[in-house]
Design a protein around this motif. Structure first.
Motif, PDB file in Angstrom:
ATOM      1  N   PRO A 271       0.846  -1.194   0.000  1.00 24.87           N
ATOM      2  CA  PRO A 271       0.000   0.000   0.000  1.00 24.87           C
ATOM      3  C   PRO A 271       0.883   1.247   0.000  1.00 24.87           C
ATOM      4  O   PRO A 271       2.012   1.219   0.510  1.00 24.87           O
ATOM      5  N   PRO A 272       0.407   2.357  -0.570  1.00 24.09           N
ATOM      6  CA  PRO A 272       1.255   3.554  -0.692  1.00 24.09           C
ATOM      7  C   PRO A 272       1.872   3.980   0.623  1.00 24.09           C
ATOM      8  O   PRO A 272       1.192   4.113   1.631  1.00 24.09           O
TER       9      PRO A 272
ATOM     10  N   GLU B 183       1.372  10.864   0.965  1.00 20.27           N
ATOM     11  CA  GLU B 183       1.580   9.955  -0.166  1.00 20.27           C
ATOM     12  C   GLU B 183       0.497   8.888  -0.271  1.00 20.27           C
ATOM     13  O   GLU B 183       0.296   8.309  -1.334  1.00 20.27           O
ATOM     14  N   SER B 184      -0.201   8.636   0.817  1.00 24.20           N
ATOM     15  CA  SER B 184      -1.194   7.554   0.799  1.00 24.20           C
ATOM     16  C   SER B 184      -2.564   8.011   0.312  1.00 24.20           C
ATOM     17  O   SER B 184      -3.397   7.192  -0.089  1.00 24.20           O
ATOM     18  N   GLY B 185      -2.807   9.317   0.342  1.00 24.67           N
ATOM     19  CA  GLY B 185      -4.042   9.855  -0.204  1.00 24.67           C
ATOM     20  C   GLY B 185      -5.288   9.312   0.473  1.00 24.67           C
ATOM     21  O   GLY B 185      -5.310   9.017   1.669  1.00 24.67           O
ATOM     22  N   HIS B 186      -6.339   9.138  -0.324  1.00 25.60           N
ATOM     23  CA  HIS B 186      -7.634   8.716   0.216  1.00 25.60           C
ATOM     24  C   HIS B 186      -7.649   7.229   0.577  1.00 25.60           C
ATOM     25  O   HIS B 186      -8.620   6.760   1.182  1.00 25.60           O
ATOM     26  N   GLU B 187      -6.602   6.492   0.214  1.00 27.02           N
ATOM     27  CA  GLU B 187      -6.584   5.062   0.497  1.00 27.02           C
ATOM     28  C   GLU B 187      -6.368   4.754   1.984  1.00 27.02           C
ATOM     29  O   GLU B 187      -6.691   3.668   2.445  1.00 27.02           O
ATOM     30  N   LEU B 188      -5.818   5.716   2.708  1.00 28.04           N
ATOM     31  CA  LEU B 188      -5.425   5.452   4.094  1.00 28.04           C
ATOM     32  C   LEU B 188      -6.619   5.099   4.972  1.00 28.04           C
ATOM     33  O   LEU B 188      -6.596   4.089   5.689  1.00 28.04           O
TER      34      LEU B 188
ATOM     35  N   GLY C  17      -9.558   3.978   4.248  1.00 27.16           N
ATOM     36  CA  GLY C  17     -10.132   2.694   3.872  1.00 27.16           C
ATOM     37  C   GLY C  17      -9.291   1.533   4.345  1.00 27.16           C
ATOM     38  O   GLY C  17      -9.819   0.506   4.797  1.00 27.16           O
ATOM     39  N   ALA C  18      -7.959   1.691   4.265  1.00 27.73           N
ATOM     40  CA  ALA C  18      -7.056   0.631   4.710  1.00 27.73           C
ATOM     41  C   ALA C  18      -7.174   0.418   6.220  1.00 27.73           C
ATOM     42  O   ALA C  18      -7.258  -0.723   6.697  1.00 27.73           O
TER      43      ALA C  18
ATOM     44  N   GLN D 143      -9.670   1.172   8.162  1.00 23.49           N
ATOM     45  CA  GLN D 143     -10.981   0.580   8.448  1.00 23.49           C
ATOM     46  C   GLN D 143     -10.961  -0.926   8.202  1.00 23.49           C
ATOM     47  O   GLN D 143     -11.487  -1.711   9.004  1.00 23.49           O
TER      48      GLN D 143
ATOM     49  N   TRP E  10      -8.277  -2.916   8.260  1.00 25.62           N
ATOM     50  CA  TRP E  10      -7.428  -3.550   9.274  1.00 25.62           C
ATOM     51  C   TRP E  10      -8.178  -3.690  10.594  1.00 25.62           C
ATOM     52  O   TRP E  10      -8.053  -4.692  11.283  1.00 25.62           O
TER      53      TRP E  10
END
Length: 205
Positions: free
Chosen positions: A27-28, A117-122, A124-125, A127, A129
């Motif tokens: 993941p970023p 650097e992780s943007g909007h993915e963080l 969701g990730a 959540q 986990w």
């Protein structure tokens, strides 16, 4: 192999190592302590103790995050004061693993993420986990207060096995520490520490 995969999926730092060994994309901006520590900004100078305020902050964060999950803390200050380096040292593994198992454990649990650097993915990730019962201590750098608050909701969820340390770029008005929430605002380091760092490369000053 299936047992190893299942265990890694529940331990964030182990999952990083498994993905790297399998040459799978991470993941970023997700880093273990070892890979985080090898960035050039940290490799140039050894960490220097001797600033009483910072040494106390390091000990406070280490003690707070060493006990159970659902722990949160925040480290803020102006750019260039060494916030990320202090956080790195909080989780530095001991020279002798067997002599300090508690410190080794929190080092093994760490997962570093740069929010820029992780943007909007963080979100969701984190959540995912939390829902999957993943164990780990998240260090989220360049994290503003709004993002901290959103992450904290997941970390303090009843089903969470995560803890959280966020690093913010600026002091925040009205923020106060509590017994269960270390809020540390860094000031410029003591001149003696700067001198000791410079001597590492330039000799006697």
């Amino acid at each position: 192999a299936n047992q190893i995969a299942a265990w890694a999926s529940e331990h964030l730092s182990a999952a990083i190592q498994v993905l790297k060994a399998a040459r799978r994309a991470l993941p970023p901006s997700l880093e273990s302590w070892s890979s985080w520590s090898r960035f050039a900004a940290f490799a140039r100078f050894d960490y220097v103790v001797g600033d009483a305020t910072r040494d106390g902050a390091l000990a406070q964060l280490r003690a707070h995050l060493s006990h159970s999950s659902k722990r949160t803390a925040r480290l803020v200050g102006l750019s260039g004061l060494g916030k990320s380096r202090l956080a790195l040292e909080v989780f530095r593994p001991p020279v002798d693993r067997s002599a300090n198992l508690e410190q080794q454990t929190i080092s093994d649990q760490l997962a570093y993420i740069n929010a820029e650097e992780s943007g909007h993915e963080l979100l969701g990730a984190v959540q995912a986990w939390r829902r999957d019962g993943v164990h780990g201590i998240l260090i989220v750098d360049n994290c503003d207060k709004d993002l901290h608050n959103k992450l904290e909701q997941h970390v303090k969820h009843e089903d969470s096995n995560l803890s959280l340390l966020t690093i913010g770029p600026d002091p925040e008005a009205g923020a106060t520490p509590t017994e269960n929430f270390p809020y540390i605002q860094l000031a410029p380091v003591d001149d003696s520490v700067i001198t000791a760092m410079l001597k590492q490369h330039y000799g006697a000053l």
